[in-house]
Design a protein around this motif. Structure first.
Motif, PDB file in Angstrom:
ATOM      1  N   ALA A 155       0.841  -1.201   0.000  1.00 58.19           N
ATOM      2  CA  ALA A 155       0.000   0.000   0.000  1.00 58.19           C
ATOM      3  C   ALA A 155       0.874   1.248   0.000  1.00 58.19           C
ATOM      4  CB  ALA A 155      -0.960  -0.001   1.196  1.00 58.19           C
ATOM      5  N   SER A 156       1.797   1.282  -0.943  1.00 58.17           N
ATOM      6  CA  SER A 156       2.748   2.384  -1.003  1.00 58.17           C
ATOM      7  C   SER A 156       2.054   3.702  -1.275  1.00 58.17           C
ATOM      8  CB  SER A 156       3.792   2.116  -2.089  1.00 58.17           C
ATOM      9  OG  SER A 156       4.645   3.214  -2.237  1.00 58.17           O
ATOM     10  N   ALA A 157       2.495   4.733  -0.579  1.00 54.45           N
ATOM     11  CA  ALA A 157       2.007   6.094  -0.823  1.00 54.45           C
ATOM     12  C   ALA A 157       2.995   6.878  -1.675  1.00 54.45           C
ATOM     13  CB  ALA A 157       1.775   6.814   0.501  1.00 54.45           C
ATOM     14  N   MET A 158       3.981   6.210  -2.261  1.00 53.05           N
ATOM     15  CA  MET A 158       5.069   6.886  -2.980  1.00 53.05           C
ATOM     16  C   MET A 158       4.795   6.905  -4.479  1.00 53.05           C
ATOM     17  SD  MET A 158       8.385   5.465  -0.884  1.00 53.05           S
ATOM     18  CE  MET A 158       8.045   3.725  -1.224  1.00 53.05           C
ATOM     19  N   TYR A 159       3.747   7.608  -4.881  1.00 53.96           N
ATOM     20  CA  TYR A 159       3.399   7.700  -6.288  1.00 53.96           C
ATOM     21  C   TYR A 159       3.231   9.155  -6.696  1.00 53.96           C
ATOM     22  CZ  TYR A 159       2.473   2.727  -6.039  1.00 53.96           C
ATOM     23  OH  TYR A 159       2.608   1.378  -5.861  1.00 53.96           O
ATOM     24  N   GLY A 160       3.096   9.354  -7.985  1.00 61.14           N
ATOM     25  CA  GLY A 160       2.895  10.704  -8.492  1.00 61.14           C
ATOM     26  C   GLY A 160       4.207  11.457  -8.614  1.00 61.14           C
ATOM     27  N   ASP A 161       4.146  12.655  -9.157  1.00 65.14           N
ATOM     28  CA  ASP A 161       5.332  13.496  -9.292  1.00 65.14           C
ATOM     29  C   ASP A 161       5.867  13.853  -7.908  1.00 65.14           C
ATOM     30  OD1 ASP A 161       5.008  13.439 -12.033  1.00 65.14           O
ATOM     31  OD2 ASP A 161       3.807  15.276 -12.061  1.00 65.14           O
ATOM     32  N   ASN A 162       7.145  13.496  -7.681  1.00 64.26           N
ATOM     33  CA  ASN A 162       7.795  13.774  -6.399  1.00 64.26           C
ATOM     34  C   ASN A 162       7.017  13.188  -5.218  1.00 64.26           C
ATOM     35  OD1 ASN A 162       9.881  15.354  -7.623  1.00 64.26           O
ATOM     36  ND2 ASN A 162       8.412  17.039  -7.813  1.00 64.26           N
TER      37      ASN A 162
ATOM     38  N   SER B   4       3.880  12.970  -4.720  1.00 65.22           N
ATOM     39  CA  SER B   4       2.918  13.973  -4.262  1.00 65.22           C
ATOM     40  C   SER B   4       1.494  13.456  -4.172  1.00 65.22           C
ATOM     41  CB  SER B   4       2.952  15.180  -5.203  1.00 65.22           C
ATOM     42  OG  SER B   4       2.595  14.784  -6.520  1.00 65.22           O
ATOM     43  N   LEU B   5       1.251  12.204  -4.512  1.00 65.02           N
ATOM     44  CA  LEU B   5      -0.099  11.662  -4.473  1.00 65.02           C
ATOM     45  C   LEU B   5      -0.614  11.633  -3.042  1.00 65.02           C
ATOM     46  CD1 LEU B   5      -2.161  10.322  -6.448  1.00 65.02           C
ATOM     47  CD2 LEU B   5      -1.262   8.130  -5.680  1.00 65.02           C
ATOM     48  N   SER B   6      -1.843  12.043  -2.835  1.00 64.72           N
ATOM     49  CA  SER B   6      -2.401  12.049  -1.478  1.00 64.72           C
ATOM     50  C   SER B   6      -2.672  10.627  -1.016  1.00 64.72           C
ATOM     51  CB  SER B   6      -3.702  12.848  -1.448  1.00 64.72           C
ATOM     52  OG  SER B   6      -4.752  12.124  -2.084  1.00 64.72           O
ATOM     53  N   SER B   7      -2.744  10.446   0.306  1.00 58.64           N
ATOM     54  CA  SER B   7      -3.028   9.125   0.863  1.00 58.64           C
ATOM     55  C   SER B   7      -4.406   8.627   0.442  1.00 58.64           C
ATOM     56  CB  SER B   7      -2.928   9.168   2.392  1.00 58.64           C
ATOM     57  OG  SER B   7      -1.614   9.451   2.799  1.00 58.64           O
ATOM     58  N   VAL B   8      -5.355   9.546   0.341  1.00 56.15           N
ATOM     59  CA  VAL B   8      -6.707   9.170  -0.093  1.00 56.15           C
ATOM     60  C   VAL B   8      -6.665   8.605  -1.505  1.00 56.15           C
ATOM     61  CG1 VAL B   8      -8.993  10.053  -0.684  1.00 56.15           C
ATOM     62  CG2 VAL B   8      -7.889  10.781   1.439  1.00 56.15           C
ATOM     63  N   ASP B   9      -5.975   9.306  -2.399  1.00 60.78           N
ATOM     64  CA  ASP B   9      -5.896   8.842  -3.786  1.00 60.78           C
ATOM     65  C   ASP B   9      -5.082   7.551  -3.901  1.00 60.78           C
ATOM     66  OD1 ASP B   9      -7.433  10.945  -4.664  1.00 60.78           O
ATOM     67  OD2 ASP B   9      -5.727  12.204  -5.215  1.00 60.78           O
ATOM     68  N   ALA B  10      -3.993   7.436  -3.117  1.00 65.39           N
ATOM     69  CA  ALA B  10      -3.177   6.219  -3.163  1.00 65.39           C
ATOM     70  C   ALA B  10      -3.993   5.003  -2.723  1.00 65.39           C
ATOM     71  CB  ALA B  10      -1.945   6.382  -2.272  1.00 65.39           C
ATOM     72  N   MET B  11      -4.833   5.180  -1.707  1.00 63.62           N
ATOM     73  CA  MET B  11      -5.658   4.065  -1.238  1.00 63.62           C
ATOM     74  C   MET B  11      -6.709   3.703  -2.272  1.00 63.62           C
ATOM     75  SD  MET B  11      -5.966   1.904   1.244  1.00 63.62           S
ATOM     76  CE  MET B  11      -5.218   2.617   2.713  1.00 63.62           C
ATOM     77  N   GLU B  12      -7.321   4.692  -2.882  1.00 65.08           N
ATOM     78  CA  GLU B  12      -8.322   4.424  -3.901  1.00 65.08           C
ATOM     79  C   GLU B  12      -7.702   3.699  -5.088  1.00 65.08           C
ATOM     80  OE1 GLU B  12     -11.513   4.034  -6.366  1.00 65.08           O
ATOM     81  OE2 GLU B  12     -11.461   4.374  -4.209  1.00 65.08           O
ATOM     82  N   GLN B  13      -6.513   4.096  -5.484  1.00 65.14           N
ATOM     83  CA  GLN B  13      -5.856   3.429  -6.604  1.00 65.14           C
ATOM     84  C   GLN B  13      -5.483   1.993  -6.255  1.00 65.14           C
ATOM     85  OE1 GLN B  13      -2.629   5.880  -8.009  1.00 65.14           O
ATOM     86  NE2 GLN B  13      -3.988   7.494  -8.737  1.00 65.14           N
ATOM     87  N   LEU B  14      -5.062   1.761  -5.020  1.00 64.71           N
ATOM     88  CA  LEU B  14      -4.775   0.391  -4.589  1.00 64.71           C
ATOM     89  C   LEU B  14      -6.019  -0.477  -4.719  1.00 64.71           C
ATOM     90  CD1 LEU B  14      -3.109  -1.865  -3.240  1.00 64.71           C
ATOM     91  CD2 LEU B  14      -3.743  -0.860  -1.029  1.00 64.71           C
ATOM     92  N   LEU B  15      -7.152   0.011  -4.262  1.00 61.13           N
ATOM     93  CA  LEU B  15      -8.394  -0.755  -4.351  1.00 61.13           C
ATOM     94  C   LEU B  15      -8.787  -0.996  -5.812  1.00 61.13           C
ATOM     95  CD1 LEU B  15     -10.387   0.899  -1.438  1.00 61.13           C
ATOM     96  CD2 LEU B  15      -9.387  -1.397  -1.456  1.00 61.13           C
TER      97      LEU B  15
END
Length: 341
Positions: free
Chosen positions: A10-17, A19-30
């Motif tokens: 459940a990495s939160a290390m996405y997006g430019d630098n 910068s992806l929010s935790s909410v968006d990172a979780m939604e993308q994981l799902l």
């Protein structure tokens, strides 16, 4: 048939630098778990960490959300750091997940290669193995008995008390996640537990003597060979061609593993070192669908047969779109190639 799946932290290390929010990172994981279900992957596992870079500290909660969006894929911890947890709560959480998912829950337990859970929950690292041994014993007792009688060193005794809810599956699958210590392989075999081997560096075939120890210990304890299942967890990624897979995967892999090396005393990743990891015997399962399928089969043969392979994919700075594409390749190309081999 080798089951094929993915393990995620459940990495939160996405997006430019990053910068992806935790909410968006979780939604993308799902969304990735949902796609994995749709294209026919067999299992999706979520790890457990307690670090800023990852969102998987409450694994069963994520898997329960995934259960409501999927129909067939099995949902597992990968791994649950049992040494720093209460086995009663672990069983209750995954029994609840099993009910929500209608019988698709599994637990992979281990001591954890990341140690931040121990001080966080008030445990002494000097008790690293003793904690796990005792808590695994309790978890298995709870899994196998509605009413539990148990006593140990690190937790108050349980005197003929029931543990609810009960899982839908008659025997909730509990895998033992291991690294490279012979004692762990023997322990899994002696208990007749399926084995999930994390091989993240070097050459996979070198683990064959340890897996032989597992099988020997299991047969000595009276378990049949078909009961002693072996799973393999390794970093990997699938793209349209071998060259494209390397181009997309290498930069993030080198950056992350060089950073981890500073923490753990490993040498920096070089392209020469990376090339040894993607060769025929190297641990990285990377490339086109054809090359990846061939490598999984080759690893299985080298280890005396495996029942499951899981990709650790989201640790290389890959984008959500690249991960979704890789999942689609795995479901539509890699799995049929393995099935028809």
């Amino acid at each position: 048939m080798i089951e094929i799946g993915i393990d995620s932290f459940a990495s939160a290390m996405y997006g430019d630098n990053n910068s992806l929010s935790s909410v968006d990172a979780m939604e993308q994981l799902l969304q990735r778990i949902e796609l994995a279900d749709q294209v026919g992957l067999h299992v999706f596992g979520i790890g457990e960490h307690h670090k800023k870079e990852f969102l998987d500290s409450a694994t069963a909660v994520i898997l329960s959300a995934a259960a409501s969006r999927t129909k067939n894929i099995r949902l597992a911890s990968a791994v649950n750091v049992l040494s720093a947890a209460d086995p009663v709560r672990v069983y209750q959480e995954y029994a609840t997940l099993d009910l929500i998912s209608k019988g698709r829950a599994e637990i992979v337990v281990g001591r954890g290669s990341s140690i931040e859970a121990y001080p966080l929950f008030g445990f002494n690292l000097n008790d690293y193995d003793a904690l796990f041994k005792e808590k695994l014993d309790l978890l298995l007792q709870i899994r196998d008995n509605e009413f539990v009688n148990w006593s140990g060193k690190f937790r108050p005794a349980i005197n003929n008390l029931p543990v609810y809810p009960r899982a839908l599956q008659e025997k909730l699958p509990i895998w033992l996640g291991v690294g490279g210590t012979p004692e762990s392989f023997v322990r899994a075999g002696s208990l007749g537990l399926p084995l999930m081997v994390a091989v993240i560096g070097g050459q996979t075939h070198r683990f064959r003597p340890l897996i032989d120890l597992y099988r020997e210990a299991g047969q000595a304890a009276g378990y049949k060979p078909e009961e002693l299942k072996v799973g393999l967890h390794s970093p990997g990624y699938v793209s349209g061609t071998n060259e494209k897979a390397i181009e997309e995967y290498y930069p993030g892999y080198a950056e992350l593993w060089t950073k981890l090396g500073l923490e753990r005393g490993w040498p920096p990743v070089t392209r020469q070192k990376f090339d040894t990891l993607i060769d025929k015997q190297g641990v990285l399962v990377l490339g086109s669908p054809e090359q990846v399928a061939e490598k999984i089969l080759r690893h299985s043969e080298a280890l005396g047969g495996i029942s499951r392979f899981t990709f650790q994919m989201d640790n290389a700075g890959l984008t959500h779109e690249q991960l979704m594409s890789s999942i689609e390749f795995i479901g539509t190309k890699v799995i049929p190639l393995i099935k028809n081999s």
